[in-house]
Design a protein around this motif. Structure first.
Motif, PDB file in Angstrom:
ATOM      1  N   VAL A 157      30.066   0.060  90.274  1.00 12.89           N
ATOM      2  CA  VAL A 157      29.773   1.198  89.402  1.00 12.89           C
ATOM      3  C   VAL A 157      30.792   2.297  89.703  1.00 12.89           C
ATOM      4  N   PRO A 158      31.504   2.806  88.681  1.00 11.99           N
ATOM      5  CA  PRO A 158      31.421   2.369  87.292  1.00 11.99           C
ATOM      6  C   PRO A 158      32.011   0.969  87.125  1.00 11.99           C
ATOM      7  N   ALA A 217      23.618  -1.705  92.133  1.00 12.85           N
ATOM      8  CA  ALA A 217      24.818  -0.921  91.874  1.00 12.85           C
ATOM      9  C   ALA A 217      25.450  -0.428  93.166  1.00 12.85           C
ATOM     10  N   ASP A 266      28.717   2.017  94.451  1.00 10.64           N
ATOM     11  CA  ASP A 266      29.753   2.966  94.055  1.00 10.64           C
ATOM     12  C   ASP A 266      31.132   2.435  94.440  1.00 10.64           C
ATOM     13  N   ASP A 273      30.010  14.210  79.741  1.00 12.88           N
ATOM     14  CA  ASP A 273      30.856  13.212  79.080  1.00 12.88           C
ATOM     15  C   ASP A 273      30.259  12.726  77.755  1.00 12.88           C
ATOM     16  N   THR A 274      28.944  12.577  77.684  1.00  8.50           N
ATOM     17  CA  THR A 274      28.333  12.134  76.428  1.00  8.50           C
ATOM     18  C   THR A 274      28.507  13.178  75.333  1.00  8.50           C
ATOM     19  N   SER A 313      29.748   7.632  81.678  1.00  6.45           N
ATOM     20  CA  SER A 313      28.403   7.267  82.131  1.00  6.45           C
ATOM     21  C   SER A 313      27.901   5.989  81.489  1.00  6.45           C
ATOM     22  N   SER A 314      28.541   5.531  80.418  1.00  7.23           N
ATOM     23  CA  SER A 314      28.186   4.237  79.824  1.00  7.23           C
ATOM     24  C   SER A 314      28.430   3.093  80.796  1.00  7.23           C
ATOM     25  N   GLY A 351      27.870   3.274  84.059  1.00  6.10           N
ATOM     26  CA  GLY A 351      27.085   3.513  85.263  1.00  6.10           C
ATOM     27  C   GLY A 351      27.170   4.954  85.712  1.00  6.10           C
ATOM     28  N   GLY A 352      26.192   5.367  86.524  1.00  5.76           N
ATOM     29  CA  GLY A 352      26.074   6.761  86.909  1.00  5.76           C
ATOM     30  C   GLY A 352      27.311   7.357  87.538  1.00  5.76           C
ATOM     31  N   MET A 353      28.061   6.570  88.324  1.00  2.00           N
ATOM     32  CA  MET A 353      29.252   7.110  88.978  1.00  2.00           C
ATOM     33  C   MET A 353      30.371   7.411  87.984  1.00  2.00           C
ATOM     34  N   ALA A 412      29.833   9.221  85.277  1.00  6.47           N
ATOM     35  CA  ALA A 412      29.524  10.488  84.624  1.00  6.47           C
ATOM     36  C   ALA A 412      30.606  11.520  84.927  1.00  6.47           C
TER      37      ALA A 412
END
Length: 384
Positions: free
Chosen positions: A123-124, A142, A144, A328-329, A347-348, A350-352, A354
């Motif tokens: 992730v990502p 997940a 990082d 980012d979204t 963020s699509s 994965g959280g890292m 973002a």
């Protein structure tokens, strides 16, 4: 009685990248001139000689069932490719030809994962890693890997249920090439804890800076490495659906049973096209690589000059992963709605991811320059 579909499909999230591609397609059908910086399709016309090889094979009658593992000629050529690029000596019997890299990944996971098993995923990372693990009955865990592959972080996530780790180099979405010492650390952990390694090298032919290191080059872990690769990105053959698995010695005989009971085999004429593509590698791939590198250098410099964005020249592929000083979204939504530029929120993946965007330079040079001009004029959305 109301019938219910299986949880394996009801519980899956749709592919964020496919959803964005469909959104762009619908917007264009409605008359909007959307420039796509969101697609992982390199948008290269397949070389006419590759197309002709497929056409010739069809005319010669190669339109029937073939060997489930793939044609002997193509498997031999793939084994030779691996020897040349990674230095790993594969018997053609240890190669399975698949319908794209995504199915190669799924086949590897189906061979390794039982219900309840855990797979460590980056992730990502590519949006299909987690869903493919879930379709096999496993649980994605997940890890990082935004800036580095940290062996301590991986070791802390290992449990008795850990069956595999997915390592992607060059990485999607960051385009980072994993250095040799980080791969060696993963190899040591896999040996110590007894889990498989899936090495996704789909972007390995498009490295711009420095050396590319292959996990399968490490002889100490060759018996636990499944290599995933594809013709899609390297040769502009996304729609042909052609990839392969290079497996540990002796395992293909069992794994090919999954092929027999699912797709059976790939069309022979598609494999003929792949064989022709490999023969043209030294001629066409350096040209594609140079084209993407020139676009990335130009785009990274212009994006880095946009207030609130930080964009470095990527190591590989055709992606940039700039940091943005805004959600980012919201940036991706704003650009699509106001300047007709499609981008993927980080963020699509994965959280890292973002606070980043994944931008692709797969459109034409003219469209790329226009998109960069629109972005420079618009900038990031203002805070509410």
């Amino acid at each position: 009685m109301t019938l219910k579909l299986a949880d394996r499909v009801l519980g899956l999230k749709p592919s964020a990248t496919v959803e964005m591609t469909e959104k762009v397609r619908a917007a264009r059908a409605a008359g909007r001139r959307v420039i796509g910086l969101s697609s992982g399709d390199p948008n290269l016309p397949t070389d006419p000689r590759i197309v002709e090889a497929a056409t010739r094979a069809m005319r010669d009658g190669d339109t029937h069932y073939g060997p489930p593992a793939g044609s002997p000629a193509l498997r031999e050529a793939i084994a030779a490719r691996e020897a040349r690029l990674s230095g790993a000596a594969y018997d053609p019997a240890d190669i399975i030809v698949t319908p794209g890299g995504k199915f190669a990944l799924l086949a590897a996971l189906m061979a390794q994962v039982d219900p309840g098993d855990e797979v460590l995923v980056p992730v990502p990372g590519w949006v299909s890693y987690g869903p493919c693990v879930k379709m096999c009955g496993g649980t994605p865990v997940a890890i990082d890997m935004l800036d580095r592959v940290d062996p301590e972080r991986i070791a802390a996530a290992v449990t008795p249920r850990t069956r595999a780790i997915i390592i992607n180099s060059p990485c999607n979405p960051t385009a980072r090439v994993i250095p040799a010492d980080e791969l060696a650390a993963v190899a040591a952990l896999a040996q110590r804890h007894g889990f498989w390694i899936i090495f996704d090298q789909v972007y390995g032919d498009l490295v711009h800076c420095g050396a590319f290191h292959h996990m399968q080059s490490n002889e100490t872990v060759r018996d636990r490495v499944f290599v995933v690769d594809s013709f899609s990105k390297t040769f502009g053959m996304t729609g042909w659906r052609l990839g392969y698995l290079a497996l540990p010695p002796g395992t293909a005989k069992s794994v090919v049973k999954f092929i027999q009971h699912s797709i059976y085999c790939l069309p022979g004429f598609v494999q003929a096209a792949g064989l022709e593509a490999l023969s043209l590698y030294d001629e066409i791939v350096p040209r594609y690589r140079a084209m993407f590198r020139a676009r990335l250098e130009r785009a990274a410099a212009r994006l880095d000059a946009v207030p609130g964005m930080a964009c470095a020249m990527p190591d590989a592929a055709f992606y940039m992963f700039p940091r943005v000083d805004a959600p980012d979204t919201e940036v991706a939504r704003h650009w699509l709605d106001t300047i007709d530029v499609a981008a993927m929120p980080g963020s699509s993946f994965g959280g890292m991811g973002a606070g980043h965007l994944r931008l692709s330079v797969t459109c034409s040079d003219a469209d790329l320059d226009e998109a960069l001009t629109r972005i420079a004029r618009s900038g990031l959305p203002k805070a509410a």
